[in-house]
Scaffold this active site. Structure first.
Site, PDB file in Angstrom:
ATOM      1  N   ASP A  33     -13.708  -1.806   2.863  1.00 41.84           N
ATOM      2  CA  ASP A  33     -12.782  -1.922   3.992  1.00 41.84           C
ATOM      3  C   ASP A  33     -13.516  -1.390   5.227  1.00 41.84           C
ATOM      4  OD1 ASP A  33     -10.844  -1.349   5.958  1.00 41.84           O
ATOM      5  OD2 ASP A  33      -9.398  -0.462   4.595  1.00 41.84           O
ATOM      6  N   SER A  81       0.865  -1.171   0.000  1.00 44.54           N
ATOM      7  CA  SER A  81       0.000   0.000   0.000  1.00 44.54           C
ATOM      8  C   SER A  81       0.904   1.225   0.000  1.00 44.54           C
ATOM      9  CB  SER A  81      -0.867  -0.027   1.263  1.00 44.54           C
ATOM     10  OG  SER A  81      -1.609   1.164   1.368  1.00 44.54           O
ATOM     11  N   GLY A 115      -4.042  -3.944   6.100  1.00 42.21           N
ATOM     12  CA  GLY A 115      -3.033  -3.608   7.109  1.00 42.21           C
ATOM     13  C   GLY A 115      -3.336  -2.280   7.766  1.00 42.21           C
TER      14      GLY A 115
HETATM   15  O1  OSB Z   1      -7.164   1.722   4.410  1.00 37.71           O
HETATM   16  O2  OSB Z   1      -5.859   0.081   4.172  1.00 37.71           O
HETATM   17  C1  OSB Z   1      -6.118   1.180   4.692  1.00 37.71           C
HETATM   18  C2  OSB Z   1      -3.095   2.307   6.769  1.00 37.71           C
HETATM   19  C3  OSB Z   1      -3.724   2.959   7.799  1.00 37.71           C
HETATM   20  C4  OSB Z   1      -5.097   3.053   7.789  1.00 37.71           C
HETATM   21  C5  OSB Z   1      -5.843   2.497   6.761  1.00 37.71           C
HETATM   22  C6  OSB Z   1      -5.220   1.819   5.719  1.00 37.71           C
HETATM   23  C7  OSB Z   1      -3.811   1.757   5.712  1.00 37.71           C
HETATM   24  C8  OSB Z   1      -3.045   1.137   4.656  1.00 37.71           C
HETATM   25  C9  OSB Z   1      -1.691   0.592   5.030  1.00 37.71           C
HETATM   26  O3  OSB Z   1      -3.402   1.109   3.507  1.00 37.71           O
HETATM   27  C10 OSB Z   1      -1.584  -0.869   4.888  1.00 37.71           C
HETATM   28  C11 OSB Z   1      -0.332  -1.414   5.531  1.00 37.71           C
HETATM   29  O4  OSB Z   1      -0.293  -1.613   6.760  1.00 37.71           O
HETATM   30  O5  OSB Z   1       0.635  -1.651   4.812  1.00 37.71           O
HETATM   31 MG    MG Z   2      -8.298   0.613   3.015  1.00 33.24          MG
END
Ligand code: OSB
Ligand code: MG
Length: 368
Positions: free
Chosen positions: A238, A135, A290
């Site tokens: 999500d 991400s 994540g």
């Molecule tokens: O929406 O997936 C999400 C990180 C913080 C809050 C929300 C999100 C995210 C990420 C990071 O996309 C995913 C990671 O931990 O690598």
């Molecule tokens: Mg997300």
């Protein structure tokens, strides 16, 4: 087994590079760890909550107090036959799932150790390796984003997810796609749009994206159901999926075609496994999301991702992308093919680096 006591710790851990989403930028994590003690064994859970209540309603502080005052005391001294009882024992608490999920995670680790098996085995995992994506947080310029994509494609990650927000969406993705026409790419809006943006969201259809994650409100299913038929691109929910019931409602309304499962958001392994099963039975792919986890949370995510429903690469990436030094050893590493083998050891299968945790700890509390 009976849980004799719980130890709560807050650690501070700076990210190697800041991570920006449509709701803000994170420089340093404040992470709550839960250590559960029973019959000479200890199990670890990590609370996946953010520092500020901007992703969902919970934050580091609320989780600390909910675990200390409610979720912790509710599970102490009670004969527990399976970690699946934990959601039932804490059922009086409405919401606050990340707090409850952290406690549940520690008990799952304990039970795996008690049985002498890796956590994935206790959960019923079947996949020998898990597939990994990354991400990528927002960048101010397309050039900076391109540089990040180049690095992670070279590292072998199987899917690249790009954070978007109004003003950093269609044109940026057009630029990335020109350079990388064939990689598996998705976008995540973290609820930055409304139904009034449908024309803009439709423009993303031309980029052959694997999915668009959570375009509309964090608590919405209905508007997503209005949006999905207008898009070619699959919507992945999500934020708005907190339970298997939410997953059922979203799929019944055809509000999405893919679901992101985050352990904390859905209150732990028990509910995550139910969502995974519900979707698997209907051939709806899920994948592991994540929350910028340190190693304990990352390890729990790896074990969960071995369940058969996790058919798409998750946001489970190498420790070194986030931390100069993780809190587990060895750190999580990803192969050049973008995979992580399932751990072979008992419980989490990684050693929790208690010395490092001690150094990073800003507060401790024992719940008896
Ligand atoms: O929406 O997936 C999400 C990180 C913080 C809050 C929300 C999100 C995210 C990420 C990071 O996309 C995913 C990671 O931990 O690598
Ligand atoms: Mg997300």
């Amino acid at each position: 087994m009976k849980i004799d006591r719980l130890e709560l710790r807050e650690i501070r851990l700076p990210l190697v590079t800041p991570f920006e989403t449509s709701f803000g930028r994170t420089f340093e994590r404040r992470i709550v760890l839960v250590k559960a003690f029973s019959e000479g064994l200890t199990g670890w859970g990590e609370c996946t909550v953010g520092e500020k209540p901007f992703y969902n309603h919970e934050d580091t502080e609320s989780c600390w107090s909910i675990i200390r005052d409610f979720a912790g005391p509710m599970i102490l001294g009670i004969e527990i036959e399976s970690p699946e009882q934990i959601p039932h024992l804490t059922r009086q608490i409405r919401g606050n799932k990340m707090a409850r999920g952290a406690v549940e995670a520690a008990v799952w680790d304990l039970e795996a150790q008690r049985q002498g098996v890796p956590l994935w085995k206790l959960l019923g995992g079947t996949q020998e390796t898990i597939n990994c994506g990354v991400s990528l947080g927002l960048e101010d310029t397309d050039a900076a984003m391109l540089a990040k994509v180049e690095k992670e494609v070279a590292a072998g990650y199987q899917r690249i997810k790009i954070k978007i927000k109004p003003g950093r969406d269609v044109e940026m993705i057009r630029t990335l796609r020109k350079e990388y026409p064939n990689i598996v790419m998705s976008v995540d809006a973290n609820s930055a749009y409304t139904l009034a943006d449908v024309d803009l969201l439709k423009q993303l259809d031309e980029f052959n994206l694997l999915m668009i994650e959570q375009p509309l409100s964090y608590d919405d299913i209905i508007d997503h159901a209005a949006l999905q038929p207008q898009l070619k691109t699959d919507i992945c929910l999500d934020e708005s999926i907190l339970s298997v019931d939410d997953a059922r409602k979203a799929l019944q309304l055809a509000a999405c075609r893919i679901i992101n499962v985050k352990l904390g958001r859905v209150s732990g392994h028990t509910e995550a496994r139910k969502i995974q099963q519900y979707c698997f039975d209907r051939k709806v792919p899920v994948w592991c999301g994540g929350m910028l986890e340190a190693g304990i949370g990352r390890a729990h995510n790896i074990h969960m991702s071995t369940l058969p429903g996790f058919m798409l690469p998750g946001d489970v990436s190498a420790s070194k992308r986030y931390w100069a030094e993780d809190i587990i050893t060895p750190p999580v590493e990803v192969s050049p093919r973008g995979t992580i083998p399932r751990p072979t050891g008992v419980g989490l299968g990684y050693e929790v680096n208690e010395k490092r945790i001690e150094v990073l700890t800003t507060r401790t509390e024992v719940i008896k």
